[in-house]
Scaffold this active site. Structure first.
Site, PDB file in Angstrom:
ATOM      1  N   TYR A 258      -2.113  -1.298  10.821  1.00  0.00           N
ATOM      2  CA  TYR A 258      -2.341  -1.808   9.457  1.00  0.00           C
ATOM      3  C   TYR A 258      -1.148  -1.440   8.567  1.00  0.00           C
ATOM      4  O   TYR A 258      -0.551  -2.289   7.902  1.00  0.00           O
ATOM      5  CB  TYR A 258      -3.644  -1.237   8.872  1.00  0.00           C
ATOM      6  CG  TYR A 258      -3.733  -1.415   7.372  1.00  0.00           C
ATOM      7  CD1 TYR A 258      -3.994  -2.659   6.821  1.00  0.00           C
ATOM      8  CD2 TYR A 258      -3.518  -0.337   6.495  1.00  0.00           C
ATOM      9  CE1 TYR A 258      -4.046  -2.840   5.443  1.00  0.00           C
ATOM     10  CE2 TYR A 258      -3.564  -0.508   5.123  1.00  0.00           C
ATOM     11  CZ  TYR A 258      -3.831  -1.763   4.604  1.00  0.00           C
ATOM     12  OH  TYR A 258      -3.865  -1.938   3.239  1.00  0.00           O
TER      13      TYR A 258
ATOM     14  N   SER B 143       0.843  -1.208   0.000  1.00  0.00           N
ATOM     15  CA  SER B 143       0.000   0.000   0.000  1.00  0.00           C
ATOM     16  C   SER B 143       0.870   1.246   0.000  1.00  0.00           C
ATOM     17  O   SER B 143       1.985   1.240   0.547  1.00  0.00           O
ATOM     18  CB  SER B 143      -0.862  -0.023   1.272  1.00  0.00           C
ATOM     19  OG  SER B 143      -1.441   1.233   1.493  1.00  0.00           O
TER      20      SER B 143
ATOM     21  N   LYS C 118       2.027  -3.809   6.747  1.00  0.00           N
ATOM     22  CA  LYS C 118       2.439  -3.834   5.334  1.00  0.00           C
ATOM     23  C   LYS C 118       3.949  -3.588   5.210  1.00  0.00           C
ATOM     24  O   LYS C 118       4.638  -4.248   4.426  1.00  0.00           O
ATOM     25  CB  LYS C 118       1.680  -2.761   4.538  1.00  0.00           C
ATOM     26  CG  LYS C 118       0.187  -3.048   4.388  1.00  0.00           C
ATOM     27  CD  LYS C 118      -0.069  -4.221   3.487  1.00  0.00           C
ATOM     28  CE  LYS C 118      -1.525  -4.607   3.427  1.00  0.00           C
ATOM     29  NZ  LYS C 118      -1.776  -5.879   2.770  1.00  0.00           N
TER      30      LYS C 118
HETATM   31  P1  NAD Z   1     -10.899  -7.509   0.983  1.00  0.00           P
HETATM   32  O1  NAD Z   1     -11.131  -7.532   2.459  1.00  0.00           O
HETATM   33  O2  NAD Z   1     -12.063  -7.299   0.089  1.00  0.00           O
HETATM   34  O3  NAD Z   1     -10.184  -8.883   0.540  1.00  0.00           O
HETATM   35  C1  NAD Z   1      -9.321  -9.592   1.389  1.00  0.00           C
HETATM   36  C2  NAD Z   1      -9.746 -11.045   1.353  1.00  0.00           C
HETATM   37  O4  NAD Z   1      -8.859 -11.802   2.198  1.00  0.00           O
HETATM   38  C3  NAD Z   1     -11.157 -11.276   1.897  1.00  0.00           C
HETATM   39  O5  NAD Z   1     -11.883 -12.077   0.986  1.00  0.00           O
HETATM   40  C4  NAD Z   1     -10.945 -12.008   3.222  1.00  0.00           C
HETATM   41  O6  NAD Z   1     -12.005 -12.917   3.503  1.00  0.00           O
HETATM   42  C5  NAD Z   1      -9.610 -12.706   2.970  1.00  0.00           C
HETATM   43  N1  NAD Z   1      -8.818 -12.991   4.187  1.00  0.00           N
HETATM   44  C6  NAD Z   1      -8.485 -12.134   5.182  1.00  0.00           C
HETATM   45  N2  NAD Z   1      -7.738 -12.756   6.090  1.00  0.00           N
HETATM   46  C7  NAD Z   1      -7.562 -14.034   5.660  1.00  0.00           C
HETATM   47  C8  NAD Z   1      -6.880 -15.168   6.167  1.00  0.00           C
HETATM   48  N3  NAD Z   1      -6.230 -15.119   7.337  1.00  0.00           N
HETATM   49  N4  NAD Z   1      -6.918 -16.316   5.461  1.00  0.00           N
HETATM   50  C9  NAD Z   1      -7.602 -16.388   4.281  1.00  0.00           C
HETATM   51  N5  NAD Z   1      -8.275 -15.354   3.765  1.00  0.00           N
HETATM   52  C10 NAD Z   1      -8.252 -14.187   4.448  1.00  0.00           C
HETATM   53  O7  NAD Z   1      -9.752  -6.430   0.697  1.00  0.00           O
HETATM   54  P2  NAD Z   1      -9.252  -5.821  -0.664  1.00  0.00           P
HETATM   55  O8  NAD Z   1      -9.677  -4.403  -0.722  1.00  0.00           O
HETATM   56  O9  NAD Z   1      -9.573  -6.713  -1.790  1.00  0.00           O
HETATM   57  O10 NAD Z   1      -7.695  -5.808  -0.403  1.00  0.00           O
HETATM   58  C11 NAD Z   1      -6.850  -6.893  -0.788  1.00  0.00           C
HETATM   59  C12 NAD Z   1      -5.440  -6.629  -0.275  1.00  0.00           C
HETATM   60  O11 NAD Z   1      -4.981  -5.390  -0.784  1.00  0.00           O
HETATM   61  C13 NAD Z   1      -5.335  -6.526   1.241  1.00  0.00           C
HETATM   62  O12 NAD Z   1      -4.129  -7.145   1.646  1.00  0.00           O
HETATM   63  C14 NAD Z   1      -5.276  -5.034   1.489  1.00  0.00           C
HETATM   64  O13 NAD Z   1      -4.594  -4.710   2.664  1.00  0.00           O
HETATM   65  C15 NAD Z   1      -4.515  -4.566   0.269  1.00  0.00           C
HETATM   66  N6  NAD Z   1      -4.794  -3.158  -0.062  1.00  0.00           N
HETATM   67  C16 NAD Z   1      -6.074  -2.748  -0.284  1.00  0.00           C
HETATM   68  C17 NAD Z   1      -6.318  -1.411  -0.576  1.00  0.00           C
HETATM   69  C18 NAD Z   1      -7.729  -0.918  -0.815  1.00  0.00           C
HETATM   70  O14 NAD Z   1      -7.921   0.289  -0.870  1.00  0.00           O
HETATM   71  N7  NAD Z   1      -8.731  -1.782  -0.980  1.00  0.00           N
HETATM   72  C19 NAD Z   1      -5.259  -0.490  -0.651  1.00  0.00           C
HETATM   73  C20 NAD Z   1      -3.964  -0.954  -0.440  1.00  0.00           C
HETATM   74  C21 NAD Z   1      -3.732  -2.290  -0.154  1.00  0.00           C
HETATM   75  C1  UD1 Z   2      -7.122   5.138   3.862  1.00  0.00           C
HETATM   76  C2  UD1 Z   2      -6.148   4.721   4.945  1.00  0.00           C
HETATM   77  C3  UD1 Z   2      -4.957   4.043   4.305  1.00  0.00           C
HETATM   78  C4  UD1 Z   2      -5.408   2.864   3.456  1.00  0.00           C
HETATM   79  C5  UD1 Z   2      -6.434   3.357   2.420  1.00  0.00           C
HETATM   80  C6  UD1 Z   2      -6.998   2.237   1.573  1.00  0.00           C
HETATM   81  C7  UD1 Z   2      -6.400   6.291   6.826  1.00  0.00           C
HETATM   82  C8  UD1 Z   2      -5.772   7.420   7.546  1.00  0.00           C
HETATM   83  N1  UD1 Z   2      -5.731   5.902   5.719  1.00  0.00           N
HETATM   84  O1  UD1 Z   2      -6.441   5.995   2.988  1.00  0.00           O
HETATM   85  O2  UD1 Z   2      -4.050   3.586   5.301  1.00  0.00           O
HETATM   86  O3  UD1 Z   2      -4.298   2.278   2.790  1.00  0.00           O
HETATM   87  O4  UD1 Z   2      -7.517   4.001   3.099  1.00  0.00           O
HETATM   88  O5  UD1 Z   2      -7.740   1.338   2.358  1.00  0.00           O
HETATM   89  O6  UD1 Z   2      -7.444   5.758   7.207  1.00  0.00           O
HETATM   90  N2  UD1 Z   2     -12.878  11.045   3.244  1.00  0.00           N
HETATM   91  C9  UD1 Z   2     -13.886  11.890   3.593  1.00  0.00           C
HETATM   92  N3  UD1 Z   2     -15.011  11.361   4.120  1.00  0.00           N
HETATM   93  C10 UD1 Z   2     -15.188  10.026   4.321  1.00  0.00           C
HETATM   94  C11 UD1 Z   2     -14.151   9.158   3.947  1.00  0.00           C
HETATM   95  C12 UD1 Z   2     -12.990   9.700   3.412  1.00  0.00           C
HETATM   96  O7  UD1 Z   2     -13.764  13.105   3.436  1.00  0.00           O
HETATM   97  O8  UD1 Z   2     -16.235   9.592   4.827  1.00  0.00           O
HETATM   98  C13 UD1 Z   2     -11.651  11.606   2.652  1.00  0.00           C
HETATM   99  C14 UD1 Z   2     -10.423  11.307   3.486  1.00  0.00           C
HETATM  100  O9  UD1 Z   2     -10.225  12.295   4.450  1.00  0.00           O
HETATM  101  C15 UD1 Z   2      -9.346  11.277   2.399  1.00  0.00           C
HETATM  102  C16 UD1 Z   2     -10.072  10.821   1.124  1.00  0.00           C
HETATM  103  O10 UD1 Z   2     -11.453  11.010   1.397  1.00  0.00           O
HETATM  104  O11 UD1 Z   2      -8.886  12.568   2.196  1.00  0.00           O
HETATM  105  C17 UD1 Z   2      -9.823   9.372   0.812  1.00  0.00           C
HETATM  106  O12 UD1 Z   2     -10.079   8.595   1.960  1.00  0.00           O
HETATM  107  P1  UD1 Z   2      -9.971   7.008   1.992  1.00  0.00           P
HETATM  108  O13 UD1 Z   2     -10.833   6.438   0.925  1.00  0.00           O
HETATM  109  O14 UD1 Z   2     -10.226   6.559   3.395  1.00  0.00           O
HETATM  110  O15 UD1 Z   2      -8.459   6.692   1.566  1.00  0.00           O
HETATM  111  P2  UD1 Z   2      -7.065   7.201   2.185  1.00  0.00           P
HETATM  112  O16 UD1 Z   2      -7.237   8.319   3.116  1.00  0.00           O
HETATM  113  O17 UD1 Z   2      -6.137   7.415   1.048  1.00  0.00           O
END
Ligand code: NAD
Ligand code: UD1
Length: 337
Positions: free
Chosen positions: A149, A125, A153
Site C-alpha cells: 500500500y 499518505s 503511494k
Molecule cells: P475509502 O475506501 O473510503 O474511499 C475510496 C473510494 O474509492 C471508495 O469509495 C472506493 O469505492 C473507491 N475506489 C477504489 N478503487 C476504485 C477504482 N478502481 N475505481 C473507482 N473507484 C474506486 O478511503 P478513504 O479513507 O476515503 O481514502 C481516500 C484516499 O485517501 C485513498 O487513496 C487512501 O489511500 C488515501 N488515504 C487515506 C487515509 C486514511 O486514513 N483514510 C490516509 C492516507 C491516505
Molecule cells: C495505518 C497504516 C498506514 C496508513 C494509516 C491510515 C500500518 C502499519 N500503518 O497507520 O500505512 O497510512 O493507517 O490508513 O498499518 N492501534 C491500536 N489498536 C488498534 C488499532 C490501532 O493500538 O486496534 C494503534 C496503532 O498501533 C497505532 C495507532 O493506534 O499506534 C494508530 O493506528 P492506525 O489508526 O492504524 O494508523 P497508523 O498506524 O498511523
C-alpha cells in the site's frame, strides 16, 4: 476552478470533500466503482449540501469511462481519492493494490492527457516518509515503504512528479495525509469500514457501540511519554477544506507537496481517555504486543500548508471524538442501515 471531477468521491474522505466543494459552489462529478462505498452516500451528501453531485459508477482503470467522465463534466481539475487502502490486505494481495492504485492512476492520467485536463490533486499518505524521525517535512527524502500500500503511494508520487517534469502544463498537488478521523457534524456521513477495522478510531467507536468486545492497544513499551504510539489525528472536515485550498496551488504548474496534519500528536492512551471523557462511553481495552510495522511517533510539520495554502487543521480533538460518536451511534451499521 468550478468544475471538478472527483474519483472515489463516495468514500470516507471523498464524501466530505464533495460536500465542501458543493458548498463552495463547485460543479462536482464523482466517479466511483462502489468497491468500498455505498450509493446512499449521494443522498446524504445532497441532504447536507442541498445539491446533488453528478455520479458515474465506473472504474478508474477503464480509460473509456474516464475520458467520457472528463468530457461530460468539462472538468478543469481532478481530485483523485480512488484507491485501496488496507495495509494488511496489500501485503496478502500486492498485485491487486498495484493494479488498482498505480495502474488506476496511470489510466486516469492518460485519460486526462487525452482530454487536455492537466490539474490533479492526489491522496498521498504520511506512510511515504518510511521510518524517518518525526516531525516530517515535505523536503525530506521518501523512505522505503514497508508494505505494498505504502509503496503504491510512493510510486504514484514519483510518476506524477515525472509527468510534471515532462509536461510543463501539468500541475499536481500531492497531499500527504496524516490520520484523518471524525465525521461531518450532521452525523450523516462518516467512516464505514467493512469488517473489523484496522485503524484506531473506528475500532474505538465500534467497541463503544458494542459491536466489538474490547480494544487491543498495540504496545505500551514505546519510547514515548506513556509508552503508547503517537499519531497526528486531524478532523476529516479540516482535511476536506485542505483539498479546496490545495486546488488554488494548481494555478502554478509543477509538482507541489503538502503535509496535511495538525502538527501535534496524541498517544493511543490519550485517544482512548479523551473518547471516554467526551462521549461518556466506556471503551474496554487491554494491552497487546506491538503491531508489526508501527512507528513510535508520526506527526507532521504542518507549516508549509499554513504558509502557502493558508490552511491549518484546528478542530480540537474533543470535537473529533464528538463527531465520530454522533456518526457511529446514529449509524451503528454504517450505511448498511
Ligand atoms: P475509502 O475506501 O473510503 O474511499 C475510496 C473510494 O474509492 C471508495 O469509495 C472506493 O469505492 C473507491 N475506489 C477504489 N478503487 C476504485 C477504482 N478502481 N475505481 C473507482 N473507484 C474506486 O478511503 P478513504 O479513507 O476515503 O481514502 C481516500 C484516499 O485517501 C485513498 O487513496 C487512501 O489511500 C488515501 N488515504 C487515506 C487515509 C486514511 O486514513 N483514510 C490516509 C492516507 C491516505
Ligand atoms: C495505518 C497504516 C498506514 C496508513 C494509516 C491510515 C500500518 C502499519 N500503518 O497507520 O500505512 O497510512 O493507517 O490508513 O498499518 N492501534 C491500536 N489498536 C488498534 C488499532 C490501532 O493500538 O486496534 C494503534 C496503532 O498501533 C497505532 C495507532 O493506534 O499506534 C494508530 O493506528 P492506525 O489508526 O492504524 O494508523 P497508523 O498506524 O498511523
Amino acid at each position: 476552478m468550478k468544475r471538478i471531477l472527483v474519483t472515489g468521491g463516495t468514500g470516507y474522505i471523498g464524501s466530505h470533500t464533495v460536500v465542501e466543494l458543493l458548498q463552495a459552489g463547485c460543479e462536482v462529478t464523482i466517479v466511483d466503482n462502489l468497491s468500498n462505498s455505498f450509493r446512499v452516500v449521494l443522498e446524504r451528501i445532497a441532504s447536507i449540501s442541498g445539491r446533488v453531485p453528478d455520479f458515474i459508477e465506473g472504474d478508474i482503470r477503464d480509460r473509456a469511462v474516464m475520458e467520457a467522465a472528463l468530457k461530460h463534466s468539462q472538468a478543469e481539475a481532478v481530485i483523485h481519492f480512488a484507491g485501496l487502502k488496507a495495509v494488511g490486505e496489500s501485503v496478502e494481495q500486492p498485485l491487486k493494490y498495484y493494479d488498482n492504485n498505480v495502474n488506476g492512476t496511470l489510466v486516469l492520467c492518460e485519460a486526462m492527457n487525452a482530454c487536455g485536463v492537466k490539474k490533479l490533486i492526489f491522496s498521498s499518505s504520511a506512510t511515504v516518509y518510511g521510518d524517518a524521525a518525526a516531525p516530517y517535512r515535505e523536503d525530506m527524502p521518501l523512505g522505503r515503504a514497508t508494505n505494498p500500500y505504502g509503496a503504491s503511494k510512493a510510486m504514484i508520487e514519483r510518476i506524477l512528479e515525472d509527468q510534471c517534469i515532462a509536461d510543463s502544463d501539468w500541475s499536481v498537488g500531492a497531499l500527504r495525509y496524516f490520520n484523518p478521523i471524525g465525521a461531518h457534524a450532521s452525523g450523516l456521513i462518516g467512516e464505514d469500514p467493512q469488517g473489523i477495522p484496522n485503524n484506531l478510531m473506528p475500532f474505538i467507536s465500534k467497541v463503544a457501540v458494542g459491536q466489538l468486545p474490547q480494544l487491543s492497544i498495540f504496545g505500551d513499551d514505546y519510547d514515548t511519554p506513556d509508552g503508547t504510539c503517537i499519531r497526528d489525528y486531524l478532523h476529516v472536515g479540516d482535511l476536506a477544506d485542505g483539498h479546496a485550498k490545495a486546488l488554488k496551488a494548481l494555478a502554478t504548474p509543477g509538482y507541489h507537496v503538502f503535509n496535511l496534519g495538525t502538527g501535534r500528536g496524541y498517544s493511543v492512551k490519550e485517544m482512548v481517555e479523551t473518547f471516554q471523557r467526551v462521549t461518556g462511553q466506556a471503551v474496554p481495552h487491554v494491552y497487546a504486543p506491538r503491531r508489526e510495522g508501527d512507528l513510535a511517533e508520526v506527526w507532521a510539520d504542518a507549516s508549509k500548508a499554513k504558509r502557502e495554502l493558508g490552511w491549518s487543521a484546528d478542530t480540537p480533538l474533543e470535537k473529533m471524538m464528538e463527531d465520530t460518536w454522533r456518526w457511529q451511534s446514529g449509524n451503528p451499521n454504517g450505511y448498511r442501515g
